[in-house]
Design an enzyme around this catalytic site. Sequence first.
Site: not given
Length: 679
Positions: A451, A466, A408
């Site tokens: 994250h 995202d 991520c």
Amino acid sequence: MTGVALPRKALLLQVLAVLSSLVPHLGYLPVWLYLMVAFVLGWRWLVYTGHLSFPGRFAKLVAVVLACVGVYTLSGGRISLEGSSAFLISAGVLKLLELATKRDGVVAVFIALFIQASGFLFNQSILYSLQGIGTLILACAAMVATQAATRTGLSSQVPVFSVTAKLLLTALPFMLIVYFLFPRLGPLWSVALQSDSALTGLSERLQPGDISELSQSSEVAFRVTFNGVKPSRSDLYWRAMTLDKHDGDGWDKSVLDAAQLPMPAIIEEATYDYEVIQEATGQAYLFALAGSVSRDRDIELTATRLLRYGRPVYQRIRYDVSAPIEPVIGPAFDSGLRTAPDLYLALPSGANPMIREWARELPSEAGQFAKAFLQFVREQPFYYTLKPPRYGEDDIDQFLFSGRRGFCEHYASAMAFAARAAGIPSRVVAGYQGGEWHPDGYLTVRQYDAHAWVELWDGEHWFRVDPTAAVAPDRIEYGLQRALLEEDTFLEESPLSPHRYTDIGWVNSLRLQLDNINYQWSRWVLAYDGERQKGLLSRWFGIDALVDGLYIIAGSIAGLFVVGALWQWWQQRPEKRTRLLLGWSELRRTAVKKGIKVEEGTAPLSLLAEIEITYPSLVAQCHTARCALIQVYKSEAEEMLERAEKNLARQLQLLNRQLRRVRPGAEATTSGNIQKRPV
């Protein structure tokens, strides 16, 4: 009596208590300390079997010097938590070498308790708490055995563990009163002690690989209990910090995360109301949904709309939060664009030239840019992996246009960099996404839920984007394990972790039950702070002032002492048959004082006969006592026996009183001076 040698049972219990106290420290102790423990135990065994003697002064000096050198090496010459604990452990273990007398035993018991207490600086889970209770039992039993030791050893009749159980049960009410009512002071582990091992959690600097490394841990980051409506999993973005400065290698935490703003009022309508129990991080950031506010006095609101604690979090904390269901992070809450307009557009000179050129072709409007970037990620062969290749110089260029394998933080960093190259203010947000819903209704967020995502400025508000959701939608909807199912790298460094085997029914059920126990322990015991205590005193006793609470504590403890004294008196009261024995003993002592020769073990009837011979004036009273004694022998029914014993006790008391009053000069004083009648 300090020179009294320790009996075997006391010695064994002291060794077990010290060894048990080492359990909370096993995670950081160096190998040399394990070797020292084995060496000390081996020497003690040889001393016990008679093959070696106790070490002399020179051997002790060498052992102490080596231990100090080992502790110095462990701490690197600094005063740290691990180094200080290792020094205490070394002293406790070396003390076992010279355990010989009661004084040594008492010192060893106290050392074991101190080592166990220092273990709570590292872990306060319910399992370690139960282990601490075991150490306490062993230490108390060792103390009982030590204090009961005599020069002939420890009597086999001494019920060591029975006495220990009574002592601990007696102390339990006092412990509960002090725990619930005594003013809550910060525990020792809340102090910012310097530790050699960093607490697991997010760092204030984000580089490629940081979060993927964190995702190999299943430790709890925080737990959340919602009151009422709950958000969907795709909305569970827990913001911790913003990162707005890129130096060509990684992203650094924003200076605006420390700027404090007034906490806005909580809007009761259309909000998520929830309670967070956060584990220690060693930093001041807190976890919350976007737009969250809190009534807790120790919580601040930053210029980047984050919640921040008034001091670094070195212990588990509990706080209440409210968040709007549809959050808006706008200029009313974020002064970053007004105070530093170029802050969110700055890029290191010369770094990643390919993405700079590519981004100029993308839309300069934030919403359109986000769609274009996400479409690019979906159409190209990007992979979501915990094992990305190591990218060198111009790492974002290498990731975006050649490697295309990352976690991520790779995707978030590339998108934020591209947005700035396109002229759109952007920042990376680090925190946690998702979590596991427990059947009992609360959410557990673990380190592998860490994250990173992006926030873009559209001219009026910040909005979340995202990029990970474009390449690995399962990560957002179902969690990390589902997203890495094909790669099979989820917690691969922890093959025994039960989180790897959630598909096995009984393993998962047991894991959830243990997790629930730890959650309840954290919520109702470890998170019981001053605010919760005030609420308890107000609800139960209607007390709002601390002084009144102290009066209740003093009164409760005094009441317990009175109850305890009455109980001890009741337990130690003489039984009926014991009163008879005491009556005979008193009569025998009085007879000896009056000059009557009474041999050891003289029967009651013989004692009465000697009194009659020596003092004829007491014949009638002796005859009455003799009849009462015979009546006791003849009684069979319980009721008759009870009356006979009561009558005998009364007659013995009367005879004893009359014998005290007799003057020896008035008649013969010893049975040897009485002239017997010829038969």
